[in-house]
Design an enzyme around this catalytic site. Structure first.
Site, PDB file in Angstrom:
ATOM      1  CE  LYS A 171      -2.051  -1.220   3.719  1.00  0.00           C
ATOM      2  NZ  LYS A 171      -1.172  -2.344   4.269  1.00  0.00           N
TER       3      LYS A 171
ATOM      4  NE  ARG B 158      -3.675  -0.661  10.463  1.00  0.00           N
ATOM      5  CZ  ARG B 158      -2.737  -0.039   9.868  1.00  0.00           C
ATOM      6  NH1 ARG B 158      -2.755   0.921   9.230  1.00  0.00           N
ATOM      7  NH2 ARG B 158      -1.468  -1.021   9.764  1.00  0.00           N
TER       8      ARG B 158
ATOM      9  NE  ARG C 299       7.223  -2.420   6.198  1.00  0.00           N
ATOM     10  CZ  ARG C 299       6.122  -2.524   6.141  1.00  0.00           C
ATOM     11  NH1 ARG C 299       5.287  -1.921   5.154  1.00  0.00           N
ATOM     12  NH2 ARG C 299       5.596  -3.091   7.118  1.00  0.00           N
TER      13      ARG C 299
ATOM     14  NE  ARG D  55       6.557  -0.212  10.129  1.00  0.00           N
ATOM     15  CZ  ARG D  55       5.211  -0.306   9.469  1.00  0.00           C
ATOM     16  NH1 ARG D  55       5.247   0.049   8.247  1.00  0.00           N
ATOM     17  NH2 ARG D  55       4.433  -0.810  10.141  1.00  0.00           N
TER      18      ARG D  55
ATOM     19  NE  ARG E 267       2.633  -4.598  11.608  1.00  0.00           N
ATOM     20  CZ  ARG E 267       3.592  -4.403  10.621  1.00  0.00           C
ATOM     21  NH1 ARG E 267       4.977  -5.009  10.711  1.00  0.00           N
ATOM     22  NH2 ARG E 267       3.339  -3.599   9.636  1.00  0.00           N
TER      23      ARG E 267
HETATM   24  P1  ADP Z   1       2.564  -1.499   3.280  1.00  0.00           P
HETATM   25  O1  ADP Z   1       2.291  -0.165   3.206  1.00  0.00           O
HETATM   26  O2  ADP Z   1       1.061  -2.292   2.576  1.00  0.00           O
HETATM   27  O3  ADP Z   1       2.618  -2.291   4.692  1.00  0.00           O
HETATM   28  P2  ADP Z   1       4.814  -1.638   1.728  1.00  0.00           P
HETATM   29  O4  ADP Z   1       4.546  -0.658   0.592  1.00  0.00           O
HETATM   30  O5  ADP Z   1       5.326  -1.028   2.791  1.00  0.00           O
HETATM   31  O6  ADP Z   1       3.441  -2.158   2.430  1.00  0.00           O
HETATM   32  O7  ADP Z   1       5.578  -2.890   1.094  1.00  0.00           O
HETATM   33  C1  ADP Z   1       5.998  -3.815   2.138  1.00  0.00           C
HETATM   34  C2  ADP Z   1       7.249  -4.473   1.470  1.00  0.00           C
HETATM   35  O8  ADP Z   1       6.989  -5.256   0.199  1.00  0.00           O
HETATM   36  C3  ADP Z   1       8.410  -3.345   1.186  1.00  0.00           C
HETATM   37  O9  ADP Z   1       9.607  -3.884   1.477  1.00  0.00           O
HETATM   38  C4  ADP Z   1       8.329  -3.206  -0.211  1.00  0.00           C
HETATM   39  O10 ADP Z   1       9.551  -3.082  -0.845  1.00  0.00           O
HETATM   40  C5  ADP Z   1       7.951  -4.573  -0.701  1.00  0.00           C
HETATM   41  N1  ADP Z   1       6.825  -4.299  -1.892  1.00  0.00           N
HETATM   42  C6  ADP Z   1       5.864  -3.699  -2.201  1.00  0.00           C
HETATM   43  N2  ADP Z   1       5.105  -4.015  -3.297  1.00  0.00           N
HETATM   44  C7  ADP Z   1       5.689  -4.864  -3.807  1.00  0.00           C
HETATM   45  C8  ADP Z   1       5.788  -5.956  -5.128  1.00  0.00           C
HETATM   46  N3  ADP Z   1       4.735  -5.606  -5.861  1.00  0.00           N
HETATM   47  N4  ADP Z   1       6.361  -6.822  -5.254  1.00  0.00           N
HETATM   48  C9  ADP Z   1       7.342  -7.196  -4.279  1.00  0.00           C
HETATM   49  N5  ADP Z   1       7.684  -6.529  -3.274  1.00  0.00           N
HETATM   50  C10 ADP Z   1       6.918  -5.418  -3.317  1.00  0.00           C
HETATM   51  P1  AMP Z   2       1.311   0.819   9.057  1.00  0.00           P
HETATM   52  O1  AMP Z   2       2.665   1.769   9.162  1.00  0.00           O
HETATM   53  O2  AMP Z   2       0.051   1.118   8.358  1.00  0.00           O
HETATM   54  O3  AMP Z   2       1.713  -0.836   9.168  1.00  0.00           O
HETATM   55  O4  AMP Z   2       1.007   1.001  10.528  1.00  0.00           O
HETATM   56  C1  AMP Z   2       1.733   0.573  11.835  1.00  0.00           C
HETATM   57  C2  AMP Z   2       0.822   0.775  13.116  1.00  0.00           C
HETATM   58  O5  AMP Z   2       0.577   1.971  13.237  1.00  0.00           O
HETATM   59  C3  AMP Z   2      -0.277  -0.252  13.181  1.00  0.00           C
HETATM   60  O6  AMP Z   2       0.261  -1.491  13.329  1.00  0.00           O
HETATM   61  C4  AMP Z   2      -1.118   0.430  14.242  1.00  0.00           C
HETATM   62  O7  AMP Z   2      -0.546   0.036  15.640  1.00  0.00           O
HETATM   63  C5  AMP Z   2      -0.894   1.907  13.901  1.00  0.00           C
HETATM   64  N1  AMP Z   2      -1.941   2.300  13.017  1.00  0.00           N
HETATM   65  C6  AMP Z   2      -1.622   2.750  11.635  1.00  0.00           C
HETATM   66  N2  AMP Z   2      -2.736   3.349  11.128  1.00  0.00           N
HETATM   67  C7  AMP Z   2      -3.537   2.915  12.106  1.00  0.00           C
HETATM   68  C8  AMP Z   2      -5.213   3.041  12.217  1.00  0.00           C
HETATM   69  N3  AMP Z   2      -5.764   3.701  11.118  1.00  0.00           N
HETATM   70  N4  AMP Z   2      -5.772   2.862  13.148  1.00  0.00           N
HETATM   71  C9  AMP Z   2      -5.353   2.286  14.213  1.00  0.00           C
HETATM   72  N5  AMP Z   2      -4.001   2.078  14.344  1.00  0.00           N
HETATM   73  C10 AMP Z   2      -3.198   2.363  13.258  1.00  0.00           C
END
Ligand code: ADP
Ligand code: AMP
Length: 228
Positions: free
Chosen positions: A25, A100, A139, A172, A183
């Site tokens: 995302k 969420r 990541r 992270r 999660r």
């Molecule tokens: P989210 O925001 O949904 O948690 P991220 O955009 O941070 O996900 O992506 C999670 C991990 O997957 C990151 O390490 C990113 O570089 C990798 N990633 C994102 N999209 C793809 C894809 N289409 N194919 C492979 N790896 C991806």
């Molecule tokens: P994310 O970066 O989206 O993976 O979010 C990291 C963490 O932030 C999550 O595991 C939650 O603890 C908190 N968080 C982010 N967005 C929300 C939301 N919309 N509602 C509640 N908790 C959130």
């Protein structure tokens, strides 16, 4: 000409990226926000900023985020309302990680209506939970600009350094393997119901998030351009 440079129209709406942690995302929200020149609103990034600044909200959120639970709706909703009322959001924005919970979604629809927006367009990133672990544990994020990498699938050109600004890449704290389970459970219990919630409203569009970043990007652009 690359397809994205032929996107002249304005976004003028809220786009929601919904899906499990690690689905891509954030990666795609940054892309879409660049194409349409609108803000990328990641509630996770906003909360991490509060944590690093040590604000009261950050202090409350820190232990909750560290164990992989969701931060209470009341805290997140105020933060989101303050953000979308900023002038840079007036031509639309991309939500990543919000809403969420069903309560957050209900509040958002009222907030959008009050601020003169059309109903949000929802893009659902579907990813097999078996792929989530590799995405999350691999990541790494740039400490300076927040660019997202993956040591297995999307490594930077120079190990540990951001391609854009040379910033240090970090993992992270909640991306450690032992926090992935909680999660995912939080996602399945509290967030996944939003898939059927938005599908019933006719607002949901599915994306196969296991495809390459470029393929997912093209699919997202197709959805956004084709939507009412
Ligand atoms: P989210 O925001 O949904 O948690 P991220 O955009 O941070 O996900 O992506 C999670 C991990 O997957 C990151 O390490 C990113 O570089 C990798 N990633 C994102 N999209 C793809 C894809 N289409 N194919 C492979 N790896 C991806
Ligand atoms: P994310 O970066 O989206 O993976 O979010 C990291 C963490 O932030 C999550 O595991 C939650 O603890 C908190 N968080 C982010 N967005 C929300 C939301 N919309 N509602 C509640 N908790 C959130």
């Amino acid at each position: 000409m690359a397809p994205e440079t032929r996107v002249p129209e304005r976004l003028d709406r809220a786009v929601i990226f919904l899906g499990p942690p690690g689905a891509g995302k954030g990666t795609q929200a940054k892309e879409l926000a660049r194409v349409y020149r609108v803000p990328h609103l990641s509630t996770g990034d906003m909360l991490r900023e509060h944590v690093s600044l040590g604000t009261p909200l950050g202090m409350e959120a820190k232990p909750i985020m560290a164990r992989g639970d969701l931060v209470p709706d009341s805290l997140v909703l105020k933060m989101v309302r303050d953000r979308i009322e900023q002038p840079d959001c007036s031509h639309g924005f991309v939500f990543d990680g919000f809403p969420r919970t069903v309560a957050q979604a209900q509040y958002l629809s009222v907030l959008l209506r009050q601020n003169g927006y059309r109903p949000a367009l929802v893009v659902h990133f579907a990813l097999d939970p078996a792929l989530v672990l590799r995405r999350i544990t691999g990541r790494r994020m740039c400490k300076v600009g927040g660019e997202i990498y993956n040591i297995y699938d999307r490594p930077p050109k120079v190990e540990g350094r951001c391609n854009n600004d040379g910033g240090e890449l970090e993992q992270r704290p909640d991306d450690r393997e032992e926090i992935v389970g909680p999660r995912l459970q939080a996602y399945e219990k509290q967030t996944e119901p939003l898939v059927s919630y938005y599908r019933r409203l006719g607002r949901l569009h599915d994306v196969d998030a296991s495809k390459s970043v470029e393929e997912v990007k093209q699919r997202v652009l197709e959805i956004v351009r084709g939507a009412r």
